[in-house]
Motif scaffolding. Structure first.
Motif, short mmCIF file in Angstrom:
data_model
loop_
_atom_site.label_atom_id
_atom_site.label_comp_id
_atom_site.label_asym_id
_atom_site.label_seq_id
_atom_site.Cartn_x
_atom_site.Cartn_y
_atom_site.Cartn_z
N ASP A 24 0.85 -1.18 0.00
CA ASP A 24 0.00 0.00 0.00
C ASP A 24 0.89 1.24 0.00
O ASP A 24 1.76 1.38 0.85
CB ASP A 24 -0.89 -0.03 1.25
CG ASP A 24 -1.97 1.01 1.18
OD1 ASP A 24 -1.93 1.81 0.22
OD2 ASP A 24 -2.83 1.04 2.06
N ASP A 72 -4.62 11.06 -4.61
CA ASP A 72 -5.13 11.55 -5.89
C ASP A 72 -4.84 10.58 -7.03
O ASP A 72 -5.64 10.47 -7.94
CB ASP A 72 -4.50 12.90 -6.19
CG ASP A 72 -5.44 13.76 -6.95
OD1 ASP A 72 -6.59 13.85 -6.52
OD2 ASP A 72 -5.03 14.33 -7.97
N SER A 73 -3.70 9.88 -6.95
CA SER A 73 -3.41 8.94 -8.04
C SER A 73 -3.84 7.52 -7.62
O SER A 73 -5.01 7.28 -7.42
CB SER A 73 -1.93 9.01 -8.41
OG SER A 73 -1.14 8.74 -7.29
N SER A 74 -2.93 6.58 -7.47
CA SER A 74 -3.35 5.23 -7.10
C SER A 74 -2.67 4.79 -5.82
O SER A 74 -1.55 5.20 -5.54
CB SER A 74 -3.01 4.25 -8.22
OG SER A 74 -1.75 3.67 -7.98
N ARG A 75 -3.36 3.94 -5.03
CA ARG A 75 -2.79 3.48 -3.78
C ARG A 75 -2.06 2.17 -3.92
O ARG A 75 -1.38 1.74 -3.00
CB ARG A 75 -3.89 3.32 -2.73
CG ARG A 75 -4.16 4.61 -1.98
CD ARG A 75 -5.21 4.40 -0.93
NE ARG A 75 -4.73 3.61 0.19
CZ ARG A 75 -5.36 3.52 1.34
NH1 ARG A 75 -6.47 4.18 1.51
NH2 ARG A 75 -4.89 2.79 2.31
N GLU A 76 -2.24 1.49 -5.06
CA GLU A 76 -1.62 0.18 -5.25
C GLU A 76 -0.32 0.32 -6.01
O GLU A 76 -0.24 1.08 -6.97
CB GLU A 76 -2.58 -0.73 -6.03
CG GLU A 76 -3.80 -1.13 -5.26
CD GLU A 76 -3.46 -1.98 -4.04
OE1 GLU A 76 -2.65 -2.90 -4.20
OE2 GLU A 76 -3.97 -1.68 -2.95
N GLU A 77 0.68 -0.41 -5.56
CA GLU A 77 1.93 -0.41 -6.32
C GLU A 77 1.86 -1.50 -7.38
O GLU A 77 1.40 -2.60 -7.12
CB GLU A 77 3.12 -0.67 -5.40
CG GLU A 77 4.43 -0.41 -6.08
CD GLU A 77 5.61 -0.61 -5.17
OE1 GLU A 77 6.72 -0.37 -5.60
OE2 GLU A 77 5.39 -1.04 -4.03
N LYS A 78 2.31 -1.14 -8.58
CA LYS A 78 2.28 -2.11 -9.67
C LYS A 78 3.59 -2.90 -9.64
O LYS A 78 4.67 -2.36 -9.84
CB LYS A 78 2.13 -1.40 -11.01
CG LYS A 78 0.77 -0.75 -11.17
CD LYS A 78 0.61 -0.20 -12.56
CE LYS A 78 -0.74 0.45 -12.72
NZ LYS A 78 -0.83 1.65 -11.85
#
Lengths: 175, 145
Positions: A24, A72-78
């Motif tokens: 996260d 604002d962007s994404s909470r998951e790391e790719k």
């Protein structure tokens, strides 16, 4: 005091490792906060309140901006699987850690004890600086009087950073 | 950008002024107690960021604020360099010369030009950090979705 600083430094290392590996991104940002605020306690133990004030304030503002960006962007790391270059990078990292550890063990024997070193420049700064600059806070006396060019450079660096942000991040042209 | 709930707004009304005054205190007492232009400037910028986050504001007002803050930042940087040049003109001809009388060590009005440097550096740092924050909001709002 050295024991306390060692414990806090270990905590900082754990926080930094967690910040790298957290799934996260929000908890990763909070783990970066562990590093910053532990550094504040280290500065206070080493009797540097000026640095501690600047560090605690800048760390708080950085955390606010980072949390805003993450929400604002994404909470998951790719995640991506390790390929050949990934293994090469990991091997290079391990090799660098070994070399730096060897240099550190060799060079630590010639250094003075932490906080007890005899610096020639610092001695001549401290001696009678309050009378020469008229400032009761020696740090301000050094920053704005003995090293005025340095401070002017820092101010100009901030202006340049603002110019860079305004130039690079702008998506639509200005009429 | 829209603001937050009424609880956050009321708490901000209570606290933001005190944070601002504390920043001014840290800047003005920079030559007596720990702190100074850099730390105080960031505290002042923090109070402004708090108000902006809590209350929001429409797009045109934010653009006007950014334009004004840019002018303040540039003027403060120019004042620092002009005080340094004034040290070159008066007294012995040295850049960054402390040409005002030193006064008694420990009093509020002492140390020559050092408090002036503190005040202008503090203004410049506060304006810089507030501009970076404002521009992040503005560029996000004007970008095509």
């Amino acid at each position: 005091m050295e024991l306390a600083i060692s414990i806090i430094t270990g905590l900082m290392i754990i926080g930094a490792l967690y910040a790298i590996h957290a799934k996260d991104l929000l908890s990763s940002v909070i783990a970066c906060g562990i590093v910053g605020y532990s550094l504040v306690i280290c500065f206070l133990l080493l009797k540097a309140p000026d640095l501690a004030i600047v560090q605690i304030v800048v760390d708080t503002i950085t955390l606010i901006i980072m949390v805003a960006v993450v929400l604002d962007s994404s909470r998951e790391e790719k995640y991506s699987r390790l390929d050949t270059w990934g293994y090469v990078s990991a091997a290079t990292g391990v090799l660098l850690i070994g070399i730096l550890l060897w240099v550190f063990i060799n060079s630590i024997q010639t250094l003075d004890v932490l906080g007890k070193s005899t610096l020639r420049m610092a001695g001549s700064y401290i001696e009678g600086a309050a009378q020469r600059t008229g400032s009761a806070n020696l740090v301000t006396g050094v920053v704005f009087d003995f090293r005025g060019y340095d401070t002017m450079g820092e101010a100009v660096v901030l202006v340049t950073a603002v110019l860079g942000v305004l130039t690079i991040l702008r998506l639509k042209g200005k009429k | 950008m829209k603001g937050m709930t009424i609880i956050v707004k009321k708490t901000t009304q209570l606290i933001a002024g005190m944070i601002f005054m504390y920043g001014i205190y840290v800047i003005i007492h920079g030559h007596l107690t720990p702190g100074g232009g850099f730390a105080g400037g960031v505290i002042v910028a923090g109070s402004l960021i708090l108000v902006t986050l809590a209350y929001g504001g429409n797009f045109l007002n934010l653009i006007k604020e950014e334009a004004g803050t840019t002018i303040v930042e540039s003027l403060a940087t120019m004042m620092v360099i002009m005080i340094a040049t004034a040290g070159f003109i008066f007294g012995t001809h040295v850049f960054f010369n402390n040409f005002l009388p030193k006064g008694i060590v420990g009093q509020l009005i002492s140390a020559g030009v050092l408090p002036l440097y503190n005040i202008f550096i503090g203004t410049e740092v506060a304006a810089s950090i507030f501009i970076i924050f404002l521009s992040l909001i503005i560029f996000k709002e004007e970008s095509p979705q």
